[in-house]
Design a protein around this motif. Structure first.
Motif, PDB file in Angstrom:
ATOM      1  N   GLU A 237      14.596 -21.905  21.621  1.00 39.22           N
ATOM      2  CA  GLU A 237      13.536 -22.519  20.830  1.00 39.22           C
ATOM      3  C   GLU A 237      14.074 -23.483  19.768  1.00 39.22           C
ATOM      4  OE1 GLU A 237      14.312 -18.462  18.834  1.00 39.22           O
ATOM      5  OE2 GLU A 237      14.251 -19.317  20.859  1.00 39.22           O
TER       6      GLU A 237
ATOM      7  N   ASP B  51      15.860 -28.449  20.335  1.00 41.74           N
ATOM      8  CA  ASP B  51      15.452 -29.777  19.874  1.00 41.74           C
ATOM      9  C   ASP B  51      15.770 -29.968  18.395  1.00 41.74           C
ATOM     10  OD1 ASP B  51      14.150 -32.336  20.305  1.00 41.74           O
ATOM     11  OD2 ASP B  51      12.510 -31.552  19.083  1.00 41.74           O
ATOM     12  N   LEU B  52      15.485 -28.976  17.605  1.00 37.36           N
ATOM     13  CA  LEU B  52      15.674 -29.083  16.155  1.00 37.36           C
ATOM     14  C   LEU B  52      17.165 -29.171  15.792  1.00 37.36           C
ATOM     15  CD1 LEU B  52      13.980 -29.118  13.581  1.00 37.36           C
ATOM     16  CD2 LEU B  52      14.144 -26.619  13.507  1.00 37.36           C
TER      17      LEU B  52
ATOM     18  N   PHE C 103      12.973 -23.488  11.225  1.00 36.20           N
ATOM     19  CA  PHE C 103      12.065 -22.898  12.197  1.00 36.20           C
ATOM     20  C   PHE C 103      11.246 -21.784  11.545  1.00 36.20           C
ATOM     21  CE2 PHE C 103      10.774 -20.214  15.718  1.00 36.20           C
ATOM     22  CZ  PHE C 103      10.458 -21.129  16.722  1.00 36.20           C
TER      23      PHE C 103
ATOM     24  N   GLU D  20       9.280 -26.535  13.860  1.00 44.77           N
ATOM     25  CA  GLU D  20       9.812 -26.000  15.108  1.00 44.77           C
ATOM     26  C   GLU D  20      10.540 -27.013  15.975  1.00 44.77           C
ATOM     27  OE1 GLU D  20       6.778 -23.860  17.172  1.00 44.77           O
ATOM     28  OE2 GLU D  20       6.489 -22.427  15.533  1.00 44.77           O
ATOM     29  N   ASP D  21      10.391 -28.327  15.710  1.00 47.09           N
ATOM     30  CA  ASP D  21      11.086 -29.310  16.528  1.00 47.09           C
ATOM     31  C   ASP D  21      11.266 -30.598  15.727  1.00 47.09           C
ATOM     32  OD1 ASP D  21       8.572 -30.559  16.574  1.00 47.09           O
ATOM     33  OD2 ASP D  21       8.076 -29.739  18.544  1.00 47.09           O
ATOM     34  N   ARG D  22      11.865 -31.587  16.383  1.00 46.34           N
ATOM     35  CA  ARG D  22      12.167 -32.853  15.731  1.00 46.34           C
ATOM     36  C   ARG D  22      10.898 -33.538  15.223  1.00 46.34           C
ATOM     37  NH1 ARG D  22      16.749 -36.384  16.808  1.00 46.34           N
ATOM     38  NH2 ARG D  22      17.349 -34.788  18.319  1.00 46.34           N
TER      39      ARG D  22
ATOM     40  N   ASP E  26       8.058 -32.119  14.307  1.00 39.10           N
ATOM     41  CA  ASP E  26       7.602 -31.409  13.107  1.00 39.10           C
ATOM     42  C   ASP E  26       8.421 -31.833  11.890  1.00 39.10           C
ATOM     43  OD1 ASP E  26       5.739 -30.057  14.580  1.00 39.10           O
ATOM     44  OD2 ASP E  26       6.808 -28.142  14.586  1.00 39.10           O
TER      45      ASP E  26
END
Length: 793
Positions: free
Chosen positions: A697, A700-701, A716, A721-723, A725
């Motif tokens: 999970e 990406d981040l 997170f 949660e990701d790029r 966000d």
């Protein structure tokens, strides 16, 4: 020879040398000039350590560049590449462009075309030749540092073949080879068509001897009292004696564990000779060391460094090693206990060298074996720092009178062994034969033989038939695995598309075959076929079945891999069983533990697990499983200290395994893509996870520069949660998750593409900061540097 008398060199060079305090050349340097090193002639300099080999190389390279050419400096180690780059950058003020390249074996290094002097490892140069680097044919001078390492079974064949290819590509190429004193320098010179400079001259005297009893016995027959106190080890006595004369000591031992144990013991000696300023500076360095990684190794090293001692081995992280080397060169550290890796060219001289252990374990014979004379002499050559020490002493340690005599006969009075090519070994030959055909150096069996005639092996051997027989076996292996194909005339050879890819990826063909077999076995398998195979086995031999193997059951959900996708552990195991990965060895009692794990997780393996009755293959399979479990832990965000303790390794070992896995999975991804296998996305995900050390999970981040595994988890947990966000995140939340570190937050937001990364007047979100504080503190860092790899703990 005065430097003012130098000819055929850039006009500015004599003045530059004089400004650096060099008024005249050392005798071996003058001999090299007389042999034509500044006029483009081939030269082999076989001289002791610290006798000025680097200046010989610089004279050759700078003269070649002044004539409009391009120079390449080949080193055996990455660490040495960085050291040499730093040395050569002194010439940039005169317009000399310097570049260094040691990794990314798939690249053609096009960016190096504009450089005048290029520093690279032999493996990198080999890969550049395979990938048709356009500037290779522009080379006018190549320098091979530590060329005696052609004798090394692992790296020697690559250096040997690479030099042969470069000389074939550029018939007028100047070759300058730098070697330790060896037993057959004339053979090496003849192979390279080079003038030989063979000298035992050193800028300061080196005295070799053996300590026994209460005295140091020297090679000239004299003795000097060197007393060992009650309860004191001889090595500690030598270190104490050196410190009383304001000198430093390098102690060579035969294992990492011994290096660490010796450093702990000798720290109690060195600490007595530190002044207040040294203690304060060493305390700062110790804190830097603790910040490299959160491990027991870091703590143990820092504890020793604070007392003026250190250990040095391949299990340390690169930052650990560089901090130790720099502190030793600055004379802050008084004693360093090292495995022989420190004798391999890195510039760390000392007043005294102690060779405590002259035997080490050799797995090929199952016991302790004496070190070679060449290796011990390389260690001894580290004694004596020009300009700092009046002399250097190299001391072996004897425990009996008989051993005293043996050490004199075996090492002190002995000549180094002759260097012997290791090219005819199968692993080396299969790799280089494929590359030789794929890169166009040969297109037939006869052409391969003709190329091999240019190698050191051919110049040394009287057994012409042996190389030919091994070559034929390797050609057959490469044809059978679809890497080469025979042409209709029977003699012609051509690399297949797959063979070209394997060569470009810099894989051992056997590694490629293992990876391909594993990927195909998964991609071509199905639940139905596996159930059918299981049923067929039950029908044919029910009495032998005993139980149904997991790999013969339905595999619609394979752990973290998802439906019909291989798991990360399965892929890590696949690459861990290739010849290109150094597996972890199984410690006593671990066979049963990993056997149980193998059966429990058999459905995750890509390929058929061997029977436990196939002892050698089964043990290798379990060693690969142990290696894969380490990688799985790393990719599951297990902290480094737990990993190093669980698997009995150092931080440098973890880094090495991670880097090798990234490379091998990158190669596996390319192979899967070329063959149209559906496993490619799973391979890519496993590669990215191990690269960043994160769970699925966070992939990406963690890919955002400056984030890394710990910061990714904190972000997170704060709901980012990701790029995407992160790009649109509330700055207060980001700052809170990053524990109030404004500069770090600004750089990370800028890297993510945030519209306004400034943290001016931003207060950290209290909830995000509280959540971040619950996690273990990371080392203080305001640089914002990428923490995607080791060090971010």
């Amino acid at each position: 020879m005065d430097v003012a008398e130098l000819s055929d060199v850039p006009e500015w060079l004599p003045g530059h040398l004089q400004e650096a305090g060099i008024e005249s050349l050392y005798p071996p340097q003058a001999e090299a000039v007389e042999a034509g090193v500044t006029r483009g002639e081939n030269v082999l300099a076989s001289v002791p350590t610290a006798s000025g080999k680097t200046l010989i190389a610089e004279l050759a390279m700078l003269s070649s560049v002044a004539r409009g050419g391009k120079a390449l400096y080949i080193v055996p180690l990455r660490a040495l590449a960085s050291e040499k780059q730093a040395e050569f950058e002194q010439f940039e003020e005169y317009g000399i462009e310097v570049g260094v390249s040691t990794g990314n074996y798939e690249s053609d290094g096009g960016w190096l075309a504009g450089k005048d002097v290029i520093v690279a490892t032999s493996e990198k140069v080999d890969s550049l030749v395979r990938n048709n680097a356009p500037w290779i044919e522009d080379l006018s001078c190549v320098v091979s540092d530590e060329v005696h390492l052609v004798d090394d079974g692992q790296r020697g064949p690559t250096l040997e073949v690479t030099l042969a290819k470069l000389r074939q590509l550029n018939p007028d190429l100047q070759t300058v080879a730098l070697s330790a004193t060896v037993g057959n320098a004339d053979e090496l010179a003849a192979w390279l068509d080079a003038e030989l400079v063979d000298s035992d001259w050193r800028p300061i005297e080196l005295q070799k001897g053996v300590h026994y009893g209460q005295a140091l016995h020297l090679e000239d027959g004299s003795q000097r009292q060197l007393s060992v106190r009650n309860g004191e080890k001889p090595t500690a006595a030598v270190v104490r004696d050196t410190l009383e004369d304001d000198g430093s000591t390098l102690v060579f031992v035969n294992s990492r564990r011994n290096a660490e144990a010796a450093a702990r013991r000798l720290a109690s000696v060195s600490s007595e000779y530190l002044d207040g300023e040294e203690r304060a500076r060493l305390a700062e360095i110790a804190e830097e060391i603790r910040g490299v990684s959160d491990t027991e190794t870091s703590d143990d090293l820092a504890d020793a460094v604070a007392k003026g001692a250190a250990f040095h081995h391949a299990g340390l992280a690169p930052d650990h090693r560089s901090l130790v080397e720099d502190a030793f060169r600055e004379r802050l550290l008084k004693v360093v206990c090292a495995t022989p890796t420190l004798a391999a060219g890195v510039n760390t001289p000392s007043r005294r060298v102690v060779v405590r252990d002259w035997r080490r374990y050799d797995g090929t014979v199952g016991g302790m074996q004496p070190l070679s004379v060449l290796e011990v002499h390389q260690m001894c050559g580290r004694a004596g720092r020009p300009g700092l020490d009046p002399y250097g002493e190299a001391v072996l340690v004897a425990n009996s009178h008989d051993e005293l005599d043996e050490l004199f006969d075996r090492y002190v009075w002995a000549e180094p062994e002759p260097v012997q090519s290791k090219l005819a070994a199968e692993p080396a030959l299969r790799t280089h034969l494929l590359a030789t055909v794929a890169s166009g150096f040969a297109s037939s069996r006869a052409g391969l033989l003709e190329f091999l005639e240019e190698t050191l092996y051919a110049s040394q051997t009287s057994e012409r038939g042996r190389l030919e027989n091994v070559m034929d076996d390797m050609i057959e292996y490469l044809v059978r695995n679809d890497f080469l194909e025979r042409l209709d005339d029977g003699d012609g050879l051509k690399a297949t598309s797959l063979g070209h890819t394997v060569s470009r990826l810099y894989l051992d063909p056997m590694s490629a075959a293992e990876i391909l077999d594993g990927l195909r076995s998964w991609d071509g398998g199905s639940s139905t076929s596996r159930r059918a195979a299981s049923a067929q086995q039950d029908e044919q031999a029910p009495e032998e079945a005993g139980f149904t193997r997991a790999s013969e059951m339905e595999t619609d959900d394979a752990g973290d891999g998802g439906p019909n996708r291989p798991t990360a552990m399965g892929l890590y195991h696949l690459v861990s069983r290739t010849p290109d990965m150094y597996q972890l060895y199984l410690r006593s009692g671990e066979d049963e533990e990993y056997s149980m794990q193998a059966y429990e997780r058999e459905d995750e393996f890509l390929g058929s697990m061997p029977s436990e009755f196939e002892e050698g293959r089964f043990e290798d399979w379990l060693a690969a499983l142990k290696t894969a479990r380490l990688l799985e832990d790393w990719a599951s965000e297990v902290d480094e200290d737990t990993i190093t303790d669980r698997y009995g390794v150092g931080p440098g070992d973890v880094r090495g395994k991670v880097e090798a896995t990234q490379w091998l999975l990158g190669a596996a991804e390319s192979l899967a893509g070329e063959l149209g296998l559906e496993v490619a996305p799973a391979v890519r995900e496993a590669r990215v996870r191990v690269e960043h050390g994160v769970r699925e999970e966070l992939v990406d981040l963690a890919g955002v520069r400056g984030v890394g595994r710990k910061r990714a988890r904190r972000l997170f947990d704060a709901g980012i949660e990701d790029r995407a966000d992160l790009r649109d995140a509330e700055k207060s939340v980001v700052l809170g998750a990053l524990k109030g570190r404004e500069k770090t937050a600004e750089k990370i937001l800028a890297n993510a593409g945030h519209r306004d990364p400034s943290m001016d007047d931003v207060e950290p979100d209290a909830e995000a900061q509280a959540s971040a504080s619950e996690r273990e503190d990371e080392p203080a860092d305001e640089t914002g540097e990428d923490q995607a790899s080791l060090g971010d703990f």
